[in-house]
Write a protein that holds these residues in place. Structure first.
Motif, mmCIF file in Angstrom:
data_model
loop_
_atom_site.group_PDB
_atom_site.id
_atom_site.type_symbol
_atom_site.label_atom_id
_atom_site.label_comp_id
_atom_site.label_asym_id
_atom_site.label_seq_id
_atom_site.Cartn_x
_atom_site.Cartn_y
_atom_site.Cartn_z
ATOM 1 N N ILE A 157 -2.540 1.318 5.260
ATOM 2 C CA ILE A 157 -1.656 -0.215 5.114
ATOM 3 C C ILE A 157 -0.690 -0.663 6.608
ATOM 4 O O ILE A 157 -1.477 -1.528 7.141
ATOM 5 C CB ILE A 157 -0.511 -0.450 4.275
ATOM 6 N N SER A 158 -0.324 0.513 7.295
ATOM 7 C CA SER A 158 -0.378 0.492 8.942
ATOM 8 C C SER A 158 -1.115 0.070 9.583
ATOM 9 O O SER A 158 -1.255 -0.876 10.331
ATOM 10 C CB SER A 158 0.534 1.376 8.990
ATOM 11 N N ASP A 159 -2.781 0.677 9.076
ATOM 12 C CA ASP A 159 -3.516 0.175 9.719
ATOM 13 C C ASP A 159 -4.121 -0.233 9.754
ATOM 14 O O ASP A 159 -4.557 -1.112 10.347
ATOM 15 C CB ASP A 159 -4.801 1.664 9.397
ATOM 16 N N ILE A 160 -5.088 -1.174 8.636
ATOM 17 C CA ILE A 160 -4.635 -2.151 8.065
ATOM 18 C C ILE A 160 -4.700 -3.418 8.431
ATOM 19 O O ILE A 160 -4.870 -4.785 9.182
ATOM 20 C CB ILE A 160 -5.480 -2.649 6.108
ATOM 21 N N MET A 161 -3.031 -3.778 8.629
ATOM 22 C CA MET A 161 -2.060 -4.779 8.928
ATOM 23 C C MET A 161 -1.809 -4.251 9.873
ATOM 24 O O MET A 161 -1.164 -5.804 10.749
ATOM 25 C CB MET A 161 -1.320 -4.719 7.457
ATOM 26 N N LYS A 162 -2.189 -3.930 11.100
ATOM 27 C CA LYS A 162 -1.586 -2.637 12.503
ATOM 28 C C LYS A 162 -0.356 -3.589 12.823
ATOM 29 O O LYS A 162 0.407 -4.114 12.897
ATOM 30 C CB LYS A 162 -2.605 -3.812 13.133
ATOM 31 N N ILE A 163 0.662 -2.861 11.297
ATOM 32 C CA ILE A 163 2.030 -3.110 11.016
ATOM 33 C C ILE A 163 2.448 -1.426 11.214
ATOM 34 O O ILE A 163 1.887 -0.322 10.959
ATOM 35 C CB ILE A 163 2.743 -3.358 10.126
ATOM 36 N N SER A 164 3.797 -0.513 11.938
ATOM 37 C CA SER A 164 4.093 0.297 11.879
ATOM 38 C C SER A 164 4.051 0.856 10.157
ATOM 39 O O SER A 164 4.419 -0.133 9.296
ATOM 40 C CB SER A 164 5.045 0.620 12.123
ATOM 41 N N TYR A 165 4.150 2.835 10.197
ATOM 42 C CA TYR A 165 4.065 2.711 8.726
ATOM 43 C C TYR A 165 5.692 2.656 8.662
ATOM 44 O O TYR A 165 5.900 1.718 7.205
ATOM 45 C CB TYR A 165 4.692 4.516 8.565
ATOM 46 N N GLN A 166 6.794 2.657 8.986
ATOM 47 C CA GLN A 166 7.900 2.364 7.803
ATOM 48 C C GLN A 166 8.995 0.512 8.188
ATOM 49 O O GLN A 166 8.385 0.301 6.862
ATOM 50 C CB GLN A 166 9.123 2.839 9.204
ATOM 51 N N VAL A 167 7.729 -0.448 8.550
ATOM 52 C CA VAL A 167 7.108 -1.482 8.647
ATOM 53 C C VAL A 167 6.515 -2.112 7.046
ATOM 54 O O VAL A 167 6.890 -2.174 6.090
ATOM 55 C CB VAL A 167 6.609 -2.303 9.645
ATOM 56 N N ALA A 168 5.636 -1.448 7.355
ATOM 57 C CA ALA A 168 4.519 -1.194 5.726
ATOM 58 C C ALA A 168 5.620 -0.796 4.547
ATOM 59 O O ALA A 168 5.732 -1.883 3.871
ATOM 60 C CB ALA A 168 4.102 -0.514 5.820
ATOM 61 N N ARG A 169 6.974 0.172 4.991
ATOM 62 C CA ARG A 169 7.233 0.514 3.849
ATOM 63 C C ARG A 169 7.891 -0.561 3.740
ATOM 64 O O ARG A 169 8.468 -0.859 2.402
ATOM 65 C CB ARG A 169 8.315 2.175 3.937
ATOM 66 N N ASN A 170 9.205 -1.125 4.669
ATOM 67 C CA ASN A 170 10.498 -1.833 4.260
ATOM 68 C C ASN A 170 9.748 -3.305 3.852
ATOM 69 O O ASN A 170 9.984 -3.839 2.789
ATOM 70 C CB ASN A 170 10.215 -2.281 5.755
ATOM 71 N N TYR A 171 8.880 -3.556 4.035
ATOM 72 C CA TYR A 171 7.541 -5.032 3.106
ATOM 73 C C TYR A 171 7.771 -4.797 2.205
ATOM 74 O O TYR A 171 7.832 -5.615 0.928
ATOM 75 C CB TYR A 171 6.358 -5.346 3.590
ATOM 76 N N ALA A 172 6.972 -3.269 1.010
ATOM 77 C CA ALA A 172 7.086 -3.154 0.043
ATOM 78 C C ALA A 172 8.769 -3.098 -0.452
ATOM 79 O O ALA A 172 8.995 -2.958 -1.923
ATOM 80 C CB ALA A 172 6.023 -1.965 0.312
ATOM 81 N N SER A 173 8.847 -2.530 -0.247
ATOM 82 C CA SER A 173 10.714 -2.219 -0.845
ATOM 83 C C SER A 173 11.405 -3.222 -1.176
ATOM 84 O O SER A 173 11.959 -3.844 -1.960
ATOM 85 C CB SER A 173 11.500 -1.032 0.591
ATOM 86 N N ARG A 174 10.903 -4.218 -0.164
ATOM 87 C CA ARG A 174 11.680 -6.514 0.562
ATOM 88 C C ARG A 174 10.759 -6.701 -1.065
ATOM 89 O O ARG A 174 11.307 -7.211 -2.014
ATOM 90 C CB ARG A 174 11.699 -6.635 1.483
ATOM 91 N N MET A 176 9.450 -5.331 -3.579
ATOM 92 C CA MET A 176 9.540 -4.515 -4.682
ATOM 93 C C MET A 176 11.554 -5.212 -5.448
ATOM 94 O O MET A 176 11.762 -5.299 -6.586
ATOM 95 C CB MET A 176 9.829 -3.092 -4.970
ATOM 96 N N LYS A 177 12.013 -5.137 -4.346
ATOM 97 C CA LYS A 177 13.496 -6.129 -4.757
ATOM 98 C C LYS A 177 13.596 -6.851 -5.842
ATOM 99 O O LYS A 177 14.153 -7.389 -5.835
ATOM 100 C CB LYS A 177 14.115 -5.021 -2.934
ATOM 101 N N ARG A 178 12.805 -8.430 -3.928
ATOM 102 C CA ARG A 178 12.546 -9.381 -4.598
ATOM 103 C C ARG A 178 12.082 -9.276 -6.041
ATOM 104 O O ARG A 178 12.669 -10.281 -6.865
ATOM 105 C CB ARG A 178 11.927 -10.571 -3.679
#
Length: 198
Positions: A157-174, A176-178
């Motif tokens: 996902i980080s490669d596809i979206m050109k974001i860092s691994y941690q940012v991908a995890r953060n987006y997913a976490s936020r 899912m929380k929402r």
């Protein structure tokens, strides 16, 4: 009969195609065309643009461009190529501002999911889950779609979206929380039913 991982099958088809097997190319197209269309439809409402992008990507693959020999993961390559093609087309389009507004609001998910029998406030639970996903910010929605509908891991996902691994995890976490907050605000909704709806 051996049960193979789909990613391995796709890579074997890719290698077979590079070695001259046209049937392997057709197998790749059949495996990815619909999935790419669904993903692309979540990036823009311009369905013709999505179809053209997919066609151009597969035409480039068919021409066996020398750069493509280095593709290590055909599945990730196709999703990255589609995302880049759509974004490039939108940025050069005359109606750039209109497309950007549409991209920011992201179209509702266009993928079919099974309908559970349980309803929510007179509506199928699937509709409530779909609406909750559609209400997510675009980047959170994109990460969750890639993760849970397409099965990509966070590195992909980080490669596809050109974001860092941690940012991908953060987006997913936020995201899912929402979703949890939105879906479980009503005590009538049970976790098991929501999982079935997704």
């Amino acid at each position: 009969m051996e049960n193979q991982n789909p990613s391995n099958v796709h890579q074997k088809n890719w290698q077979a195609y590079l070695n001259g097997n046209d049937q392997a190319f057709e197998n790749l197209y059949m495996a990815f065309a619909d999935r790419l269309y669904i993903y692309g439809s979540n990036l823009t409402i311009d369905k013709a643009l999505v179809e053209d992008a997919i066609q151009e990507i597969f035409c480039k693959l068919y021409q066996r461009d020398k750069d493509l020999i280095e593709v290590k993961n055909i599945r990730s390559y196709l999703f990255v190529a589609l995302r880049n093609h759509i974004r490039k087309s939108l940025s050069t389009d005359r109606n750039h501002e209109e497309h950007q507004k549409r991209y920011q609001s992201m179209q509702p998910l266009s993928e079919e999911v099974p309908t559970p029998s349980m309803g929510y406030e007179g509506q199928p639970l699937q509709a409530h889950v779909r609406r909750a996903i559609d209400d997510l910010p675009p980047r959170q929605k994109e990460v969750l779609c890639l993760r849970f509908f397409e099965g990509f891991d966070y590195y992909e996902i980080s490669d596809i979206m050109k974001i860092s691994y941690q940012v991908a995890r953060n987006y997913a976490s936020r995201g899912m929380k929402r979703l949890r907050a939105d879906l479980f605000a009503d005590p009538k909704v049970q976790y098991k039913s929501v999982v079935m709806a997704i």
